[in-house]
Design a protein around this motif. Sequence first.
Motif, PDB file in Angstrom:
ATOM      1  N   ALA A  17      -6.533   1.666   5.535  1.00  0.00           N
ATOM      2  CA  ALA A  17      -7.647   2.520   5.090  1.00  0.00           C
ATOM      3  C   ALA A  17      -7.327   3.135   3.730  1.00  0.00           C
ATOM      4  CB  ALA A  17      -7.931   3.610   6.122  1.00  0.00           C
ATOM      5  N   GLN A  18      -6.103   3.581   3.550  1.00  0.00           N
ATOM      6  CA  GLN A  18      -5.687   4.154   2.268  1.00  0.00           C
ATOM      7  C   GLN A  18      -5.761   3.109   1.163  1.00  0.00           C
ATOM      8  OE1 GLN A  18      -5.053   7.215   1.232  1.00  0.00           O
ATOM      9  NE2 GLN A  18      -4.584   6.503  -0.824  1.00  0.00           N
ATOM     10  N   VAL A  19      -5.289   1.902   1.426  1.00  0.00           N
ATOM     11  CA  VAL A  19      -5.329   0.826   0.425  1.00  0.00           C
ATOM     12  C   VAL A  19      -6.781   0.483   0.082  1.00  0.00           C
ATOM     13  CG1 VAL A  19      -4.817  -1.628   0.056  1.00  0.00           C
ATOM     14  CG2 VAL A  19      -3.057  -0.109   0.970  1.00  0.00           C
ATOM     15  N   ARG A  20      -7.659   0.483   1.079  1.00  0.00           N
ATOM     16  CA  ARG A  20      -9.078   0.206   0.806  1.00  0.00           C
ATOM     17  C   ARG A  20      -9.682   1.280  -0.101  1.00  0.00           C
ATOM     18  NH1 ARG A  20      -9.966  -1.814   6.774  1.00  0.00           N
ATOM     19  NH2 ARG A  20      -9.748  -4.042   6.408  1.00  0.00           N
ATOM     20  N   ARG A  21      -9.326   2.559   0.154  1.00  0.00           N
ATOM     21  CA  ARG A  21      -9.813   3.647  -0.711  1.00  0.00           C
ATOM     22  C   ARG A  21      -9.280   3.459  -2.132  1.00  0.00           C
ATOM     23  NH1 ARG A  21      -8.874   6.586   4.028  1.00  0.00           N
ATOM     24  NH2 ARG A  21      -6.800   7.220   3.343  1.00  0.00           N
ATOM     25  N   GLU A  22      -8.001   3.128  -2.240  1.00  0.00           N
ATOM     26  CA  GLU A  22      -7.404   2.909  -3.559  1.00  0.00           C
ATOM     27  C   GLU A  22      -8.060   1.725  -4.261  1.00  0.00           C
ATOM     28  OE1 GLU A  22      -3.188   2.521  -2.907  1.00  0.00           O
ATOM     29  OE2 GLU A  22      -3.001   4.601  -2.224  1.00  0.00           O
ATOM     30  N   LEU A  23      -8.377   0.679  -3.522  1.00  0.00           N
ATOM     31  CA  LEU A  23      -9.036  -0.490  -4.097  1.00  0.00           C
ATOM     32  C   LEU A  23     -10.428  -0.126  -4.611  1.00  0.00           C
ATOM     33  CD1 LEU A  23      -9.045  -3.513  -4.721  1.00  0.00           C
ATOM     34  CD2 LEU A  23      -9.813  -3.912  -2.374  1.00  0.00           C
ATOM     35  N   ARG A  24     -11.197   0.638  -3.813  1.00  0.00           N
ATOM     36  CA  ARG A  24     -12.523   1.069  -4.261  1.00  0.00           C
ATOM     37  C   ARG A  24     -12.412   1.896  -5.547  1.00  0.00           C
ATOM     38  NH1 ARG A  24     -13.478   1.796   1.283  1.00  0.00           N
ATOM     39  NH2 ARG A  24     -12.967   4.007   1.103  1.00  0.00           N
ATOM     40  N   ASP A  25     -11.437   2.812  -5.583  1.00  0.00           N
ATOM     41  CA  ASP A  25     -11.242   3.632  -6.780  1.00  0.00           C
ATOM     42  C   ASP A  25     -10.866   2.767  -7.976  1.00  0.00           C
ATOM     43  OD1 ASP A  25     -11.755   5.842  -5.193  1.00  0.00           O
ATOM     44  OD2 ASP A  25      -9.653   6.498  -5.077  1.00  0.00           O
ATOM     45  N   ALA A  26     -10.002   1.790  -7.765  1.00  0.00           N
ATOM     46  CA  ALA A  26      -9.585   0.896  -8.846  1.00  0.00           C
ATOM     47  C   ALA A  26     -10.761   0.059  -9.333  1.00  0.00           C
ATOM     48  CB  ALA A  26      -8.432   0.003  -8.382  1.00  0.00           C
ATOM     49  N   LEU A  85     -12.991   2.272 -11.458  1.00  0.00           N
ATOM     50  CA  LEU A  85     -12.378   2.468 -12.774  1.00  0.00           C
ATOM     51  C   LEU A  85     -12.477   1.206 -13.618  1.00  0.00           C
ATOM     52  CD1 LEU A  85     -10.847   4.266 -14.729  1.00  0.00           C
ATOM     53  CD2 LEU A  85      -8.717   3.582 -13.571  1.00  0.00           C
ATOM     54  N   GLU A  86     -12.276   0.052 -12.996  1.00  0.00           N
ATOM     55  CA  GLU A  86     -12.380  -1.222 -13.706  1.00  0.00           C
ATOM     56  C   GLU A  86     -13.791  -1.397 -14.281  1.00  0.00           C
ATOM     57  OE1 GLU A  86     -12.061  -6.046 -12.830  1.00  0.00           O
ATOM     58  OE2 GLU A  86     -11.621  -4.619 -11.229  1.00  0.00           O
ATOM     59  N   GLN A  91     -15.929   0.941 -15.026  1.00  0.00           N
ATOM     60  CA  GLN A  91     -16.117   1.914 -16.111  1.00  0.00           C
ATOM     61  C   GLN A  91     -15.436   1.428 -17.393  1.00  0.00           C
ATOM     62  OE1 GLN A  91     -14.443   5.388 -14.280  1.00  0.00           O
ATOM     63  NE2 GLN A  91     -16.345   5.948 -13.248  1.00  0.00           N
ATOM     64  N   ILE A  92     -14.249   0.907 -17.283  1.00  0.00           N
ATOM     65  CA  ILE A  92     -13.522   0.433 -18.465  1.00  0.00           C
ATOM     66  C   ILE A  92     -14.210  -0.790 -19.060  1.00  0.00           C
ATOM     67  CG2 ILE A  92     -11.345  -0.611 -19.241  1.00  0.00           C
ATOM     68  CD1 ILE A  92      -9.918   1.374 -17.344  1.00  0.00           C
ATOM     69  N   ARG A  93     -14.706  -1.697 -18.210  1.00  0.00           N
ATOM     70  CA  ARG A  93     -15.448  -2.865 -18.719  1.00  0.00           C
ATOM     71  C   ARG A  93     -16.681  -2.400 -19.507  1.00  0.00           C
ATOM     72  NH1 ARG A  93     -14.878  -5.299 -13.603  1.00  0.00           N
ATOM     73  NH2 ARG A  93     -17.070  -4.815 -13.218  1.00  0.00           N
ATOM     74  N   HIS A  94     -17.369  -1.412 -18.962  1.00  0.00           N
ATOM     75  CA  HIS A  94     -18.557  -0.851 -19.622  1.00  0.00           C
ATOM     76  C   HIS A  94     -18.172  -0.267 -20.992  1.00  0.00           C
ATOM     77  CE1 HIS A  94     -22.557   0.932 -19.736  1.00  0.00           C
ATOM     78  NE2 HIS A  94     -22.009   2.098 -20.049  1.00  0.00           N
ATOM     79  N   ASP A  95     -17.085   0.504 -21.013  1.00  0.00           N
ATOM     80  CA  ASP A  95     -16.621   1.103 -22.265  1.00  0.00           C
ATOM     81  C   ASP A  95     -16.169   0.031 -23.250  1.00  0.00           C
ATOM     82  OD1 ASP A  95     -17.125   3.579 -21.136  1.00  0.00           O
ATOM     83  OD2 ASP A  95     -15.021   3.939 -20.593  1.00  0.00           O
ATOM     84  N   LEU A  96     -15.525  -0.996 -22.759  1.00  0.00           N
ATOM     85  CA  LEU A  96     -15.044  -2.073 -23.614  1.00  0.00           C
ATOM     86  C   LEU A  96     -16.216  -2.838 -24.248  1.00  0.00           C
ATOM     87  CD1 LEU A  96     -12.495  -3.412 -24.644  1.00  0.00           C
ATOM     88  CD2 LEU A  96     -12.489  -4.860 -22.625  1.00  0.00           C
TER      89      LEU A  96
END
Length: 174
Positions: free
Chosen positions: A124-133, A136-137, A139-144
């Motif tokens: 469950a923790q890894v899934r939360r971290e994956l969703r957060d990543a 963020l990915e 958002q960064i693609r959008h900014d790029l």
Amino acid sequence: MPADLSSTAPGGATADDASLLTVGQAAAALGVTARTLKYYEELNLVVPARSGGRYRMYTPADLETFGRILRMRSLGFSIAAITEMLKRPRRMVEAGKSRMNEEDLQVVRDALTSQLDTLRERTAQVRRELRDAETLEAQIRHDLRYIEQRLQGVPADDLLAERAAKVRKTSSSH
């Protein structure tokens, strides 16, 4: 800790004891490769004694343990279950058959349940971290994309207006 056979092995066996087998002899007797035996040793499921020359020397009890491991693996048991089962003695429970008794089975069940609960929490923790990543990915693609368009000469005001329109559209649809 493995015994040093330069003097005696468990049960008083010496390095010359014919009941002790080298890794090659033990592997041949069990019908597996030496690497298989070393793998289970790496998992600390069987820790053979060592000769004065530091060679692995397997006792009949080691071979019996390997036999149990191999049977359990062939039946699809996980290494976690095998590890827990090997901690419990087998007892005579049926005519001529040794098995774990109900109390030992409950202890194994509790240990495996605890491991499973821990794994579920970690998953469950890894899934939360994956969703957060992934967020963020994106958002960064959008900014790029913005930066790349600016580098291609698109005016900042046009891009910022486009971004503002997307934000308004997203906000109004929620």
